[in-house]
Design a protein around this motif. Structure first.
Motif, short mmCIF file in Angstrom:
data_model
loop_
_atom_site.label_atom_id
_atom_site.label_comp_id
_atom_site.label_asym_id
_atom_site.label_seq_id
_atom_site.Cartn_x
_atom_site.Cartn_y
_atom_site.Cartn_z
N GLY A 148 0.78 -1.23 0.00
CA GLY A 148 0.00 0.00 0.00
C GLY A 148 0.81 1.27 0.00
N LEU A 149 2.13 1.18 -0.09
CA LEU A 149 2.95 2.39 -0.12
C LEU A 149 2.94 2.98 -1.53
N GLY A 150 2.97 4.30 -1.60
CA GLY A 150 2.99 4.98 -2.88
C GLY A 150 4.36 4.93 -3.53
N LEU A 151 4.42 5.38 -4.76
CA LEU A 151 5.68 5.37 -5.51
C LEU A 151 6.75 6.20 -4.80
N ALA A 152 6.38 7.40 -4.37
CA ALA A 152 7.35 8.27 -3.70
C ALA A 152 7.83 7.66 -2.39
N ALA B 292 5.65 -5.92 7.57
CA ALA B 292 4.82 -5.68 8.76
C ALA B 292 3.63 -4.79 8.43
N LEU B 293 3.84 -3.80 7.59
CA LEU B 293 2.73 -2.93 7.20
C LEU B 293 1.70 -3.70 6.38
N ALA C 32 0.98 -6.76 6.67
CA ALA C 32 0.25 -7.66 7.56
C ALA C 32 -0.70 -6.91 8.49
N GLY C 33 -0.73 -5.59 8.38
CA GLY C 33 -1.63 -4.81 9.21
C GLY C 33 -1.00 -4.26 10.46
N GLY C 34 0.31 -4.36 10.58
CA GLY C 34 1.00 -3.85 11.76
C GLY C 34 1.02 -2.34 11.80
N SER C 35 1.21 -1.79 12.99
CA SER C 35 1.29 -0.34 13.13
C SER C 35 2.62 0.17 12.59
N PRO C 36 2.67 1.41 12.13
CA PRO C 36 3.95 1.96 11.66
C PRO C 36 5.05 1.91 12.71
N LEU C 37 4.67 2.03 13.99
CA LEU C 37 5.67 2.03 15.07
C LEU C 37 6.35 0.67 15.18
N VAL D 134 -1.63 -14.51 18.04
CA VAL D 134 -2.02 -13.92 19.33
C VAL D 134 -1.46 -12.52 19.56
N LEU D 135 -0.52 -12.08 18.76
CA LEU D 135 0.06 -10.76 18.93
C LEU D 135 -0.25 -9.87 17.72
N PRO D 136 -0.25 -8.56 17.90
CA PRO D 136 -0.49 -7.66 16.76
C PRO D 136 0.57 -7.83 15.68
N ALA D 137 0.20 -7.54 14.45
CA ALA D 137 1.13 -7.67 13.33
C ALA D 137 2.37 -6.82 13.57
N GLY D 138 3.52 -7.40 13.30
CA GLY D 138 4.79 -6.70 13.49
C GLY D 138 5.47 -7.03 14.80
N VAL D 139 4.69 -7.33 15.83
CA VAL D 139 5.26 -7.65 17.14
C VAL D 139 5.94 -9.02 17.16
#
Length: 265
Positions: A72-76, A97-98, A100-105, A235-240
């Motif tokens: 989902g990231l743009g070209l720039a 991670a993004l 998979a729905g993870g937070s940016p942090l 069981v954990l949020p995406a990215g964790v």
């Protein structure tokens, strides 16, 4: 950059600019100081090997461009990641991670921890290359797995500088160019998931990582990290789970230390 190669072989037919009585186990920094006059033939061999690594690995930037667009990231945004971050494993971890729905942090945290290793490369290379202060900020951007390994594989400081520069510049230019093409191609074909291109990033990541697992301890660490990551995924949020999987390394080191202590007794 990733974890993209396992080793850089010495060129057997390359004249070595080191005195004959220099022991082979002398550190790279000491061998650099002991080097004799430069060899044009040796320079050509270093350039050839560095270009080979740069081109071979740089082409994987296409997969990153596709993966980033699928997340989902743009070209720039995609191109900015390659221009500014320029370390393949961290970039793939971030967009993975993004996606998979993870937070940016949490995505950024995983990418950061993967990129920390470049700081240790820089400490080693600073004593080996001894670059002028004016070029160090630029050279710092080129400190990645491949440029570091090519430089450390050389037998004198001149060859190390050539190998580092050629590998780093070639990879930087090609990685960013193929990232652009990958992102443009993904935008042109539309739904990357329908083509199966959303799996390109993980596949390339595994292909680059697998050759680096040369010892049983490294393979155990990688296996444990996979078990932690996959086991905690539901069981954990995406990215964790990626961050938790990093605990595999200290756990294996702890087990090795205990085993060594028992053997000593």
């Amino acid at each position: 950059m990733s974890e993209r190669i396992s080793s850089i072989p010495h060129t057997e037919d390359t004249p070595v600019d080191v005195p004959a009585d220099t022991p082979p186990d002398v550190p790279a920094e000491a061998r650099a100081d002991a080097a004799g006059p430069p060899s044009p033939g040796g320079d050509r061999a270093v350039v050839r090997d560095a270009l080979g690594v740069g081109v071979a690995v740089g082409l994987s930037g296409f997969a990153f461009g596709v993966t980033s667009a699928a997340a989902g990231l743009g070209l720039a945004q995609t191109c900015a990641l390659s221009l500014l971050v320029f370390t393949g494993a961290s970039q793939f971890a971030l967009v993975g991670a993004l996606a998979a729905g993870g937070s940016p942090l949490t995505a950024a945290a995983g990418a950061f921890f993967l990129g920390v290793r470049n700081a240790f490369y820089g400490l080693r290379l600073s004593t080996l290359l001894r670059l002028p202060r004016a070029v160090r900020p630029v050279a710092a951007q080129l400190v990645i797995d491949e440029s570091s390994l090519v430089a450390l594989a050389q037998r004198d400081r001149r060859s190390a500088r050539i190998g580092f520069t050629v590998t780093g510049v070639t990879l930087y230019l090609l990685w960013n160019l193929t990232t652009l093409f990958g992102a443009l191609g993904a935008a042109a074909i539309g739904d990357t998931g329908a083509w199966g291109l959303d799996a390109a990033g993980p596949a390339v990541f595994l292909a680059l990582l697998a050759p680096m697992l040369r010892t049983a301890e490294e393979r155990v660490t990688a296996g444990l990290a996979v078990l932690l990551g996959l086991g905690l995924l539901p069981v954990l949020p995406a990215g964790v789970p990626v961050l938790v999987a990093a605990l595999a390394a200290p756990l294996v080191l702890l087990a090795r230390g205990r085993r060594a202590g028992e053997e000593a007794r």
